[in-house]
Write an enzyme that holds these catalytic residues in place. Structure first.
Site, PDB file in Angstrom:
ATOM      1  N   ASP A  54       0.875  -1.179   0.000  1.00 35.20           N
ATOM      2  CA  ASP A  54       0.000   0.000   0.000  1.00 35.20           C
ATOM      3  C   ASP A  54       0.908   1.224   0.000  1.00 35.20           C
ATOM      4  OD1 ASP A  54      -2.106   1.706   0.081  1.00 35.20           O
ATOM      5  OD2 ASP A  54      -2.936   0.979   1.979  1.00 35.20           O
TER       6      ASP A  54
ATOM      7  N   ASP B 290      -2.670   2.264  -6.159  1.00 32.22           N
ATOM      8  CA  ASP B 290      -1.594   2.266  -5.172  1.00 32.22           C
ATOM      9  C   ASP B 290      -1.596   1.073  -4.242  1.00 32.22           C
ATOM     10  OD1 ASP B 290      -3.971   3.013  -3.961  1.00 32.22           O
ATOM     11  OD2 ASP B 290      -3.000   4.326  -2.504  1.00 32.22           O
ATOM     12  N   GLU B 291      -2.294   0.011  -4.607  1.00 33.48           N
ATOM     13  CA  GLU B 291      -2.458  -1.108  -3.680  1.00 33.48           C
ATOM     14  C   GLU B 291      -2.548  -2.416  -4.452  1.00 33.48           C
ATOM     15  OE1 GLU B 291      -5.526  -2.293  -0.017  1.00 33.48           O
ATOM     16  OE2 GLU B 291      -5.937  -0.572  -1.319  1.00 33.48           O
TER      17      GLU B 291
END
Length: 462
Positions: free
Chosen positions: A11, A105-106
């Site tokens: 993350d 983003d993960e």
């Protein structure tokens, strides 16, 4: 559940805001808030400096400004964030062929399948190497969680924030989860959490002790059984490399309620074109056209029409949403519009009459909790973009150019910079680059200065 912590969850830390701070030296170490800046905008991401004031994602922007009046408020640059995300996902792909992106983003990574780790030491080494590679490639930091299941790996990455790594050994899941709030489990939102609280269950250990039968009685067969397994630390979900897209949609929240029926129709058609653009970019077509309307009182209506065959023709989609709009009462005002396409396929049915087929379906309900929509108006619009209405004789009338805070520009004399703010016919620009060691100089220009044009984002590294 695995015997080794070979499932990794990455993350990125405050991704949008961190990317803006990396691109803008003058904002490093200062509170930064990224989101819709209109009266009805919401926070997409807040830097850690801004979070100290209580600002968080999904918060109404007006509330954020009251909590952190001196923060930098910027409009998102999604194409920029997407380019950084592609670099990160490429690094993940080097670890394993099984990478499951959850957002820009993960992502989850199966280290065991990639052959880079089969025990705790190997998993930790792979995680630390990944963090170092991300920093070297993008200039940004990410937090890593390692565990024997996806659920625990995600919890571990949350504990690792910011810029850390946490490894949870398999077999310790119940000890870890027991004292935590029930809200830590996937699928337990505010409503379910309150329902469980009224039943006397506030911690994960309460759920485990209640037993499956009691949770099924309270929440239903599927949800109750699943929640009981998670409370015991059991999660057998595999890392899935690719997720099939189920729908494509776009929506805009308007600063002022729309009442003009013609304006509403124009906005719906504009959204239809944007939706088709995304549909084509993903290589899909779709059969079901969906119109979403949130009215002045927050009640949300959805209308849908199923075509005879899948399409990616903008004219077909525009006509379909136009027909759906005719069935919606907008006299009280509209605060949000959305257009979506469902029933995706990887081919197009070339049927010129497809739009005339199918019956419209209708669902209506109030959604007051959705008042603070996370959608952002025209997030990828160029800061210097200009449109124009036709004046007398059909000639376009000049329209003042709009410069969005945070967006990239380039000046013929001063070079690359970014917009700090604009108004009253002026635009203020700070000229600096990601590699600058000190804040750049500030200049103010007329909004129609011919030497000032929209620019492209500069790379954060190199």
């Amino acid at each position: 559940m695995r015997a080794a912590p070979t499932i990794l969850h990455l993350d990125m830390d405050a991704f949008f805001a961190a990317a803006e701070q990396a691109a803008k030296p003058s904002l490093r170490g200062k509170p930064v808030v990224v989101g819709g800046l209109g009266p009805r905008g919401v926070v997409a991401t807040a830097s850690y400096e801004a979070r100290r004031f209580g600002v968080h994602s999904a918060m109404p922007m007006g509330q954020a400004r009251r909590l952190a009046p001196n923060a930098a408020y910027l409009v998102p640059r999604f194409s920029f964030y997407r380019s950084i995300s592609e670099q990160v996902m490429e690094l993940l792909g080097r670890l394993s062929p099984l990478v499951e992106p959850l957002s820009l983003d993960e992502a989850f990574v199966d280290l065991e399948v990639g052959g880079v780790a089969d025990d705790s030491a190997g998993a930790r080494a792979a995680g630390e190497r990944l963090r170092a590679d991300i920093l070297a490639t993008t200039g940004l930091t990410g937090s890593v969680g390692l565990a024997g299941s996806k659920m625990i790996a995600k919890i571990a990455s949350e504990e690792a924030k910011p810029n850390g790594l946490v490894l949870i050994e398999p077999g310790t899941e119940r000890e870890l989860l027991g004292p935590r709030s029930v809200r830590i489990l996937p699928g337990v939102g505010p409503a379910t959490g309150e329902h469980l609280r009224r039943a006397g269950m506030t911690t994960v250990s309460d759920l485990a002790e209640a037993g499956e039968d009691e949770l099924v009685r309270l929440l239903g067969r599927a949800h109750g059984a699943s929640l009981h397994r998670m409370a015991l630390g059991h999660d057998d979900r595999p890392v899935v490399a690719e997720r099939d897209a189920k729908s494509v949609s776009v929506e805009d929240t308007f600063d002022v309620d729309l009442h003009d029926r013609v304006r509403i129709r124009v906005e719906v058609e504009r959204l239809a074109d944007r939706c088709v653009g995304r549909l084509r970019a993903s290589g899909h077509s779709g059969r079901m056209i969906v119109l979403k309307v949130r009215r002045y009182d927050f009640s949300t209506l959805t209308r849908s029409e199923t075509l005879r065959g899948p399409t990616d023709d903008p004219a077909v989609v525009r006509e379909a949403v136009g027909r759906l709009l005719e069935a919606v009462d907008t006299t009280g005002g509209v605060r949000l519009l959305g257009v979506g396409v469902r029933g995706l396929a990887d081919y197009t049915q070339e049927d010129l009459f497809a739009q005339a087929a199918g019956a419209a379906e209708e669902t209506e309900g109030e959604s007051p909790a959705e008042g603070a929509s996370t959608s952002l108006s025209a997030p990828d619009a160029a800061p210097g973009g200009a449109g124009g209405a036709e004046g007398p004789g059909g000639a376009p009338e000049p329209v003042e150019r709009h410069w969005s805070p945070g967006h990239d520009v380039r000046h013929a004399v001063y070079g690359p910079g970014w917009v700090q703010g604009s108004g009253v016919g002026r635009v203020t620009v700070r000229f600096e680059e990601p590699g600058s060691t000190a804040p750049g100089r500030v200049r103010t220009f007329a909004v129609d200065d011919p030497d000032l044009v929209a620019g492209e984002p500069l790379p954060l590294v190199g």
